[in-house]
Scaffold this active site. Sequence first.
Site, PDB file in Angstrom:
ATOM      1  N   HIS A   1      54.828 -42.839 -64.534  1.00 40.70           N
ATOM      2  CA  HIS A   1      55.581 -44.075 -64.320  1.00 40.70           C
ATOM      3  C   HIS A   1      55.933 -44.127 -62.828  1.00 40.70           C
ATOM      4  O   HIS A   1      57.100 -44.043 -62.443  1.00 40.70           O
ATOM      5  CB  HIS A   1      56.827 -44.103 -65.221  1.00 40.70           C
ATOM      6  CG  HIS A   1      57.417 -45.458 -65.440  1.00 40.70           C
ATOM      7  ND1 HIS A   1      57.586 -46.016 -66.696  1.00 40.70           N
ATOM      8  CD2 HIS A   1      57.896 -46.380 -64.577  1.00 40.70           C
ATOM      9  CE1 HIS A   1      58.148 -47.214 -66.580  1.00 40.70           C
ATOM     10  NE2 HIS A   1      58.350 -47.459 -65.297  1.00 40.70           N
TER      11      HIS A   1
ATOM     12  N   TYR B   1      57.964 -59.543 -69.297  1.00 41.78           N
ATOM     13  CA  TYR B   1      59.265 -59.992 -68.797  1.00 41.78           C
ATOM     14  C   TYR B   1      59.290 -61.492 -68.493  1.00 41.78           C
ATOM     15  O   TYR B   1      60.271 -62.151 -68.747  1.00 41.78           O
ATOM     16  CB  TYR B   1      59.646 -59.218 -67.528  1.00 41.78           C
ATOM     17  CG  TYR B   1      59.996 -57.775 -67.812  1.00 41.78           C
ATOM     18  CD1 TYR B   1      61.296 -57.406 -68.149  1.00 41.78           C
ATOM     19  CD2 TYR B   1      59.027 -56.785 -67.786  1.00 41.78           C
ATOM     20  CE1 TYR B   1      61.627 -56.084 -68.423  1.00 41.78           C
ATOM     21  CE2 TYR B   1      59.341 -55.463 -68.064  1.00 41.78           C
ATOM     22  CZ  TYR B   1      60.642 -55.122 -68.386  1.00 41.78           C
ATOM     23  OH  TYR B   1      60.964 -53.825 -68.679  1.00 41.78           O
TER      24      TYR B   1
ATOM     25  N   GLU C   1      51.904 -49.539 -66.149  1.00 47.88           N
ATOM     26  CA  GLU C   1      51.705 -50.636 -65.196  1.00 47.88           C
ATOM     27  C   GLU C   1      50.958 -50.218 -63.933  1.00 47.88           C
ATOM     28  O   GLU C   1      51.531 -50.218 -62.829  1.00 47.88           O
ATOM     29  CB  GLU C   1      53.053 -51.263 -64.809  1.00 47.88           C
ATOM     30  CG  GLU C   1      53.849 -51.774 -65.998  1.00 47.88           C
ATOM     31  CD  GLU C   1      55.089 -52.572 -65.583  1.00 47.88           C
ATOM     32  OE1 GLU C   1      55.417 -52.603 -64.384  1.00 47.88           O
ATOM     33  OE2 GLU C   1      55.724 -53.166 -66.461  1.00 47.88           O
TER      34      GLU C   1
HETATM   35  C1  GBH Z   1      58.905 -52.815 -65.419  1.00 52.10           C
HETATM   36  O1  GBH Z   1      58.104 -53.500 -64.492  1.00 52.10           O
HETATM   37  C2  GBH Z   1      58.915 -51.348 -65.117  1.00 52.10           C
HETATM   38  O2  GBH Z   1      57.977 -50.635 -65.904  1.00 52.10           O
HETATM   39  C3  GBH Z   1      60.273 -50.722 -65.227  1.00 52.10           C
HETATM   40  O3  GBH Z   1      60.249 -49.454 -64.614  1.00 52.10           O
HETATM   41  C4  GBH Z   1      61.306 -51.635 -64.640  1.00 52.10           C
HETATM   42  O4  GBH Z   1      62.577 -51.041 -64.581  1.00 52.10           O
HETATM   43  C5  GBH Z   1      61.338 -52.896 -65.464  1.00 52.10           C
HETATM   44  O5  GBH Z   1      60.091 -53.486 -65.479  1.00 52.10           O
HETATM   45  C6  GBH Z   1      62.329 -53.940 -65.000  1.00 52.10           C
HETATM   46  O6  GBH Z   1      61.945 -54.483 -63.780  1.00 52.10           O
HETATM   47  O7  GBH Z   1      59.545 -57.912 -56.030  1.00 52.10           O
HETATM   48  O8  GBH Z   1      60.725 -55.839 -55.685  1.00 52.10           O
HETATM   49  O9  GBH Z   1      61.149 -57.178 -57.664  1.00 52.10           O
HETATM   50  C7  GBH Z   1      58.100 -54.903 -64.646  1.00 52.10           C
HETATM   51  C8  GBH Z   1      57.234 -55.621 -63.649  1.00 52.10           C
HETATM   52  C9  GBH Z   1      56.646 -55.530 -61.418  1.00 52.10           C
HETATM   53  C10 GBH Z   1      58.698 -56.543 -61.973  1.00 52.10           C
HETATM   54  C11 GBH Z   1      57.079 -55.441 -59.970  1.00 52.10           C
HETATM   55  C12 GBH Z   1      59.107 -56.513 -60.496  1.00 52.10           C
HETATM   56  C13 GBH Z   1      58.040 -56.810 -58.267  1.00 52.10           C
HETATM   57  C14 GBH Z   1      58.874 -55.853 -57.481  1.00 52.10           C
HETATM   58  N1  GBH Z   1      57.747 -55.505 -62.307  1.00 52.10           N
HETATM   59  N2  GBH Z   1      57.911 -56.568 -59.684  1.00 52.10           N
HETATM   60  S1  GBH Z   1      60.154 -56.738 -56.666  1.00 52.10           S
END
Ligand code: GBH
Length: 450
Positions: free
Chosen positions: A118, A294, A163
Amino acid sequence: MSFPDGFRWGVATSAYQIEGAAALDGRGPSIWDTFSRVPGAVAAGDTGDVAADHYHRWAEDVALLADLGVDSYRFSVSWSRILPEGHGKVEQRGLDFYRRLVEALLSKGIEPFLTLYHWDLPQTLEDEGGWRNRDTSHRFADYAALVHESLGDVVRKWTTLNEPYCSSIVGYGEGRHAPGAREGHGALAAVHHLLLGHGLAVQSMRANGLEQQEFGIVLNQSPTVPVTDSPADVAAATRQDVLLRRQFSDPLFGGAYPAELTSMFGDITDFSFQQDGDLAIIGEPLDYVGLNYYYRLHVADAPHREPDPAKRTAHDIGVDTTQLPDVPRTGMGWPVEPVGMTTALADLKARHPDLPPIYVTENGCVFPDVDGFEDTDRIAYLREHIAAAQAADVDLRGYFCWSLLDNFEWAHGYKHRFGLVHVDYQTLQRTPRASYRWYRDFITEARRGS
Ligand code: GBH
């Protein structure tokens, strides 16, 4: 709502986000230990040094899982706790920690779903090129075989990667995640080496010859919606879809990368990291696929941020994903659209009719009200998304809520709280929220109904 017999109800966490104890019992640094110390990389300069201190409080956390009534728990193993330098010397204290955890789970009737990766690559491997380097795929397969030899007698559900889009495109293309690189070619090489490492890992674990083992991978799936039906916006949505979903699911379940891939990145034309025979390894049959949902992405055609194609990162594909529909947003700014859960599941199945059974391995949210304990917005979100998952006409075997505990939310640090259980980061005290009690009651009802 009704769910099939044996439908799994769980919650999910990951190692770097909850464990803390970053330098204890021989653990080596990972790329997130390094990245979180780069000024400006993580909000408020937060790190996972302490996190939710799960490394010390695991017994209390297992008790919380038991009281919640889940039958399954998804967690990840820290590679650098077991192999502090990514390969070579084995740290037995790391393996012992996960055995204690797994045995405690089993004693409460909770099945462990173990994720091997992860996002926390041992720093030594990053120093050797990280996921840009084909050797890392082999190091990952060796690590997988080692953990499987050690825990295969007590763990049956194995996930290779969580992911891979985030590890590759967000980590090596966009630079918002560790290792913070902003590259074109390197990010696409990382995609391939992650997928190759996944296939090699499944093969190496299967070679251990244990019975009743199930192997899978977890993909984040954000369905894309063009903001208008103009050909330009539709084409932009397709590029986004290739980048985020099909670049991963097509080689895993369809035997080939999408044709669009080689033309959509400007000057990135060297795909020689893809070697003969790799696709057969990547396509190693799986027992299940995990889907994290999400939000949906609303996509418009847009000029490239970097006009010079030679300097573009793998994230710069001429799309704008900031134009959102008029719907509520979570505390992360993500649009709340439960229908996306249904289409994410249905799209994957429609594209790959031979897809193995699916688990929703993550779904959850933050809202302004969830900093407290009466998180009614979260309850509504979870209820609507579970209903939307159930509405999809696919072979769905379980649902895992993200997350058991408030935790280190990557580049956002501790600001956003995803937990059914509140964590006081001063005292590390755990306090269940209203959503924890709601989920417990919901699970009880769902089991009674099925
Ligand atoms: C998941 O990713 C993860 O597996 C988990 O670890 C995490 O805590 C959870 O979602 C909640 O976010 O632009 O800096 O926000 C979900 C998909 C992909 C969402 C990366 C946020 C962009 C990084 N994520 N995305 S940011």
